[in-house]
Write a protein that holds these residues in place. Sequence first.
Motif, PDB file in Angstrom:
ATOM      1  N   LYS A 262     -18.032   8.730  79.504  1.00 48.23           N
ATOM      2  CA  LYS A 262     -17.670   9.060  78.129  1.00 48.23           C
ATOM      3  C   LYS A 262     -18.900   8.979  77.231  1.00 48.23           C
ATOM      4  CE  LYS A 262     -14.435   7.909  74.445  1.00 48.23           C
ATOM      5  NZ  LYS A 262     -13.360   6.978  74.012  1.00 48.23           N
ATOM      6  N   VAL A 263     -19.128  10.044  76.465  1.00 45.90           N
ATOM      7  CA  VAL A 263     -20.259  10.096  75.545  1.00 45.90           C
ATOM      8  C   VAL A 263     -19.770   9.634  74.186  1.00 45.90           C
ATOM      9  CG1 VAL A 263     -22.029  11.540  74.516  1.00 45.90           C
ATOM     10  CG2 VAL A 263     -21.238  12.011  76.845  1.00 45.90           C
ATOM     11  N   GLY A 264     -20.279   8.526  73.700  1.00 47.54           N
ATOM     12  CA  GLY A 264     -19.854   7.970  72.421  1.00 47.54           C
ATOM     13  C   GLY A 264     -20.883   8.194  71.332  1.00 47.54           C
ATOM     14  N   SER A 265     -20.475   8.110  70.093  1.00 44.94           N
ATOM     15  CA  SER A 265     -21.363   8.289  68.960  1.00 44.94           C
ATOM     16  C   SER A 265     -20.864   7.413  67.815  1.00 44.94           C
ATOM     17  CB  SER A 265     -21.400   9.757  68.525  1.00 44.94           C
ATOM     18  OG  SER A 265     -22.202   9.899  67.380  1.00 44.94           O
ATOM     19  N   ASN A 266     -21.813   6.818  67.092  1.00 46.19           N
ATOM     20  CA  ASN A 266     -21.496   5.971  65.948  1.00 46.19           C
ATOM     21  C   ASN A 266     -21.598   6.735  64.623  1.00 46.19           C
ATOM     22  OD1 ASN A 266     -21.153   3.784  67.680  1.00 46.19           O
ATOM     23  ND2 ASN A 266     -23.353   3.280  67.608  1.00 46.19           N
ATOM     24  N   ALA A 267     -21.916   8.019  64.680  1.00 47.65           N
ATOM     25  CA  ALA A 267     -22.080   8.788  63.449  1.00 47.65           C
ATOM     26  C   ALA A 267     -20.721   9.029  62.789  1.00 47.65           C
ATOM     27  CB  ALA A 267     -22.756  10.126  63.733  1.00 47.65           C
ATOM     28  N   TYR A 268     -20.731   9.200  61.474  1.00 48.55           N
ATOM     29  CA  TYR A 268     -19.495   9.418  60.719  1.00 48.55           C
ATOM     30  C   TYR A 268     -19.057  10.875  60.881  1.00 48.55           C
ATOM     31  CZ  TYR A 268     -16.272   9.781  56.784  1.00 48.55           C
ATOM     32  OH  TYR A 268     -15.172  10.025  56.012  1.00 48.55           O
ATOM     33  N   PHE A 269     -17.764  11.105  61.166  1.00 51.72           N
ATOM     34  CA  PHE A 269     -17.241  12.463  61.382  1.00 51.72           C
ATOM     35  C   PHE A 269     -16.918  13.106  60.039  1.00 51.72           C
ATOM     36  CE2 PHE A 269     -13.515  15.237  61.995  1.00 51.72           C
ATOM     37  CZ  PHE A 269     -14.138  16.207  62.757  1.00 51.72           C
ATOM     38  N   ASN A 270     -17.504  14.278  59.812  1.00 51.91           N
ATOM     39  CA  ASN A 270     -17.262  15.020  58.574  1.00 51.91           C
ATOM     40  C   ASN A 270     -16.029  15.898  58.767  1.00 51.91           C
ATOM     41  OD1 ASN A 270     -17.451  16.174  56.109  1.00 51.91           O
ATOM     42  ND2 ASN A 270     -19.236  17.438  56.556  1.00 51.91           N
ATOM     43  N   GLY A 271     -14.929  15.549  58.154  1.00 52.22           N
ATOM     44  CA  GLY A 271     -13.662  16.254  58.372  1.00 52.22           C
ATOM     45  C   GLY A 271     -13.425  17.415  57.451  1.00 52.22           C
ATOM     46  N   VAL A 272     -14.455  17.957  56.786  1.00 52.87           N
ATOM     47  CA  VAL A 272     -14.288  19.084  55.864  1.00 52.87           C
ATOM     48  C   VAL A 272     -14.301  20.372  56.677  1.00 52.87           C
ATOM     49  CG1 VAL A 272     -15.231  20.289  53.857  1.00 52.87           C
ATOM     50  CG2 VAL A 272     -15.410  17.797  54.042  1.00 52.87           C
ATOM     51  N   THR A 273     -13.246  21.184  56.565  1.00 48.19           N
ATOM     52  CA  THR A 273     -13.159  22.448  57.285  1.00 48.19           C
ATOM     53  C   THR A 273     -13.586  23.590  56.366  1.00 48.19           C
ATOM     54  OG1 THR A 273     -10.850  22.713  56.638  1.00 48.19           O
ATOM     55  CG2 THR A 273     -11.291  21.552  58.710  1.00 48.19           C
ATOM     56  N   GLU A 274     -13.686  24.770  56.959  1.00 46.36           N
ATOM     57  CA  GLU A 274     -14.076  25.950  56.185  1.00 46.36           C
ATOM     58  C   GLU A 274     -12.988  26.322  55.175  1.00 46.36           C
ATOM     59  OE1 GLU A 274     -15.413  30.595  56.979  1.00 46.36           O
ATOM     60  OE2 GLU A 274     -14.754  29.312  58.618  1.00 46.36           O
ATOM     61  N   PHE A 275     -11.735  26.107  55.552  1.00 45.18           N
ATOM     62  CA  PHE A 275     -10.629  26.433  54.650  1.00 45.18           C
ATOM     63  C   PHE A 275     -10.614  25.490  53.445  1.00 45.18           C
ATOM     64  CE2 PHE A 275      -6.256  26.211  53.211  1.00 45.18           C
ATOM     65  CZ  PHE A 275      -5.905  27.558  53.132  1.00 45.18           C
ATOM     66  N   GLN A 276     -10.856  24.181  53.687  1.00 46.92           N
ATOM     67  CA  GLN A 276     -10.890  23.230  52.574  1.00 46.92           C
ATOM     68  C   GLN A 276     -12.096  23.454  51.668  1.00 46.92           C
ATOM     69  OE1 GLN A 276     -10.800  19.381  54.332  1.00 46.92           O
ATOM     70  NE2 GLN A 276      -8.696  19.556  55.110  1.00 46.92           N
ATOM     71  N   ASP A 277     -13.207  23.948  52.233  1.00 48.54           N
ATOM     72  CA  ASP A 277     -14.421  24.144  51.454  1.00 48.54           C
ATOM     73  C   ASP A 277     -14.335  25.385  50.565  1.00 48.54           C
ATOM     74  OD1 ASP A 277     -16.915  23.817  50.440  1.00 48.54           O
ATOM     75  OD2 ASP A 277     -17.986  24.551  52.207  1.00 48.54           O
ATOM     76  N   ARG A 278     -13.768  26.487  51.094  1.00 48.08           N
ATOM     77  CA  ARG A 278     -13.764  27.758  50.359  1.00 48.08           C
ATOM     78  C   ARG A 278     -12.540  27.911  49.460  1.00 48.08           C
ATOM     79  NH1 ARG A 278     -16.001  32.636  54.243  1.00 48.08           N
ATOM     80  NH2 ARG A 278     -18.028  31.724  54.727  1.00 48.08           N
ATOM     81  N   PHE A 279     -11.373  27.482  49.945  1.00 47.72           N
ATOM     82  CA  PHE A 279     -10.143  27.724  49.205  1.00 47.72           C
ATOM     83  C   PHE A 279      -9.767  26.449  48.450  1.00 47.72           C
ATOM     84  CE2 PHE A 279     -10.180  30.536  52.835  1.00 47.72           C
ATOM     85  CZ  PHE A 279      -9.891  31.752  52.245  1.00 47.72           C
ATOM     86  N   LYS A 462     -24.386  13.001  69.793  1.00 46.15           N
ATOM     87  CA  LYS A 462     -24.154  13.314  71.210  1.00 46.15           C
ATOM     88  C   LYS A 462     -22.857  14.037  71.439  1.00 46.15           C
ATOM     89  CE  LYS A 462     -26.821   9.338  72.859  1.00 46.15           C
ATOM     90  NZ  LYS A 462     -26.774   8.112  73.678  1.00 46.15           N
ATOM     91  N   GLU A 463     -21.871  13.858  70.578  1.00 44.09           N
ATOM     92  CA  GLU A 463     -20.557  14.495  70.738  1.00 44.09           C
ATOM     93  C   GLU A 463     -20.240  15.286  69.482  1.00 44.09           C
ATOM     94  OE1 GLU A 463     -15.932  13.333  71.750  1.00 44.09           O
ATOM     95  OE2 GLU A 463     -17.481  11.803  71.627  1.00 44.09           O
ATOM     96  N   VAL A 464     -20.038  16.602  69.606  1.00 46.50           N
ATOM     97  CA  VAL A 464     -19.805  17.481  68.473  1.00 46.50           C
ATOM     98  C   VAL A 464     -18.567  18.306  68.777  1.00 46.50           C
ATOM     99  CG1 VAL A 464     -20.714  19.317  67.027  1.00 46.50           C
ATOM    100  CG2 VAL A 464     -22.256  17.590  67.954  1.00 46.50           C
ATOM    101  N   ALA A 465     -17.732  18.532  67.765  1.00 46.41           N
ATOM    102  CA  ALA A 465     -16.564  19.384  67.935  1.00 46.41           C
ATOM    103  C   ALA A 465     -16.991  20.830  67.987  1.00 46.41           C
ATOM    104  CB  ALA A 465     -15.567  19.174  66.778  1.00 46.41           C
ATOM    105  N   VAL A 466     -16.693  21.520  69.083  1.00 50.54           N
ATOM    106  CA  VAL A 466     -17.146  22.901  69.297  1.00 50.54           C
ATOM    107  C   VAL A 466     -16.103  23.826  68.698  1.00 50.54           C
ATOM    108  CG1 VAL A 466     -17.756  24.619  70.994  1.00 50.54           C
ATOM    109  CG2 VAL A 466     -18.341  22.221  71.374  1.00 50.54           C
ATOM    110  N   VAL A 467     -16.551  24.819  67.904  1.00 48.98           N
ATOM    111  CA  VAL A 467     -15.682  25.810  67.311  1.00 48.98           C
ATOM    112  C   VAL A 467     -16.113  27.165  67.826  1.00 48.98           C
ATOM    113  CG1 VAL A 467     -14.830  26.824  65.190  1.00 48.98           C
ATOM    114  CG2 VAL A 467     -15.391  24.389  65.262  1.00 48.98           C
ATOM    115  N   SER A 468     -15.259  27.830  68.591  1.00 45.00           N
ATOM    116  CA  SER A 468     -15.614  29.134  69.163  1.00 45.00           C
ATOM    117  C   SER A 468     -15.018  30.227  68.310  1.00 45.00           C
ATOM    118  CB  SER A 468     -15.095  29.247  70.587  1.00 45.00           C
ATOM    119  OG  SER A 468     -13.715  29.073  70.622  1.00 45.00           O
TER     120      SER A 468
END
Length: 468
Positions: A262-279, A462-468
């Motif tokens: 398991k790849v762990g990370s202590n960085a803070y997750f930014n939960g802002v999406t494109e929909f929340q940012d633009r609309f 080390k762990e990033v949410a991938v958006v395809s």
Amino acid sequence: MKPPRCLCEICTCGRHRCPHKPTRIYDNGQQPCLTTEYVEKYPKYSNISAPRSLKPKQEYQVHRGRMEGITTFKSDYLPYDIVKRPFQVQEEHKPKTGERELGTTYQKDYNAHKIQPVTLVRLLERKHTTGGKLDIIPTYQDDYRSWEVQRREPSKVEHIYHPPTEKFGNSTTFQDDFVPRELNPRQSFKPPCVAKLSDVPFDSTTSHRTSYIVHQLEPKFIRSKEQYKPSNQPFEDLTTHRNDFKGLPGQLAKSCKPENAKVGSNAYFNGVTEFQDRFQPWLVSLPEVRKRKEYVPPPGNMDFNSTSHLDYIKHDISPAVPIRPVSNRRRTNAPFQGNTTTKEDFKAWSSCRQEITKKQQEIPRPTGKFYDLTTFKSHYIPHQIIPAQSFKPVHAVVPNSAPFQDETMYRTEYTPKKQEICPANYPSPPGYVYVNTDSHGHKFFRQLTPEFSESNSNPIPKEVAVVS
């Protein structure tokens, strides 16, 4: 300085694409978009030349021989003597004296009725218009320009119509041959459609009423239900697998799958999406609620008397008398007489089946006892069969106390590789600065120098949410 690169070119995993816009109305850029699915999946090979076409070229071949001026019409046509058609002198029109009777059958038999205009049921159309002006440029007006083409002059010869000066006085065939006559309706020989009533009283006696005899039915036969008897012997639930299978001792196979670390990370997750940012949420006014009017019952009592209740007259009607005679059920032990007219008049004929006409055999059949000895039976000599010796080894399991060697080439030579993260996963790729977005929807980024990129770039988790 290097030119800016598109997000499609920065991607290394092949799953990130720029959102291509369908149209570009207000942009007339000269730089075409060469990024397509065909160009990416099918690369161009410079060493292989295109196959040579064996199709013959469609070129005009000039006929070198001399062309003859003789046609089929010239060779087959024979001239004939032309005789002029005799001219027929037209007679002068003489109008007939008297008045013409313009009356028709429709005018005699038709009775006019007063008709009121039809009221329209369709609702009036409500048009909602706005005072603002729509300022747009359509695609046809922007992309398609009118050509400066000169109009061709027509080569048609003008024919000016000159009306005749003489009066037209030719009578038609209908005016010459038609003689008006009065309409005489034909006499109808169709009989009147009136029912003729008979004076003789109705005879309601039928053959069923006079000849019907009531017979008693026999009671219905009811078959008794058989009682279930269970078997006394026990049920044999042994299958072929249970009888023949014998488990052999052995060790469980070890999994060759690498460990999932398991790849762990202590960085803070930014939960802002494109929909929340633009609309962003809009301020919407609440709808007006209309107050309902209070129900006020009408004064007085309700009259439940209808037209049928007031005008209906009750009549005393006697019930209908059945025509079927009363059946007197009498039990008789006499046998049922099943003789009918068909059984008495139509007797069964004594008929015999016609014999089949067979052709007489020319070869006479043999007489005497048949000996069933064949050539094989008379000449066959039986021999003793010696079975062949089997050299197949005996299938016996040899127990071995040595441990099982489960080492494979994959386990010994496999080296785990570090998972590389595609730079297009991030909203801003590390080492690049956003420049602009063209009309096609491509986002361009400029690569920074190594020193500046290491100091100002975002830390790569080390762990990033991938958006395809």
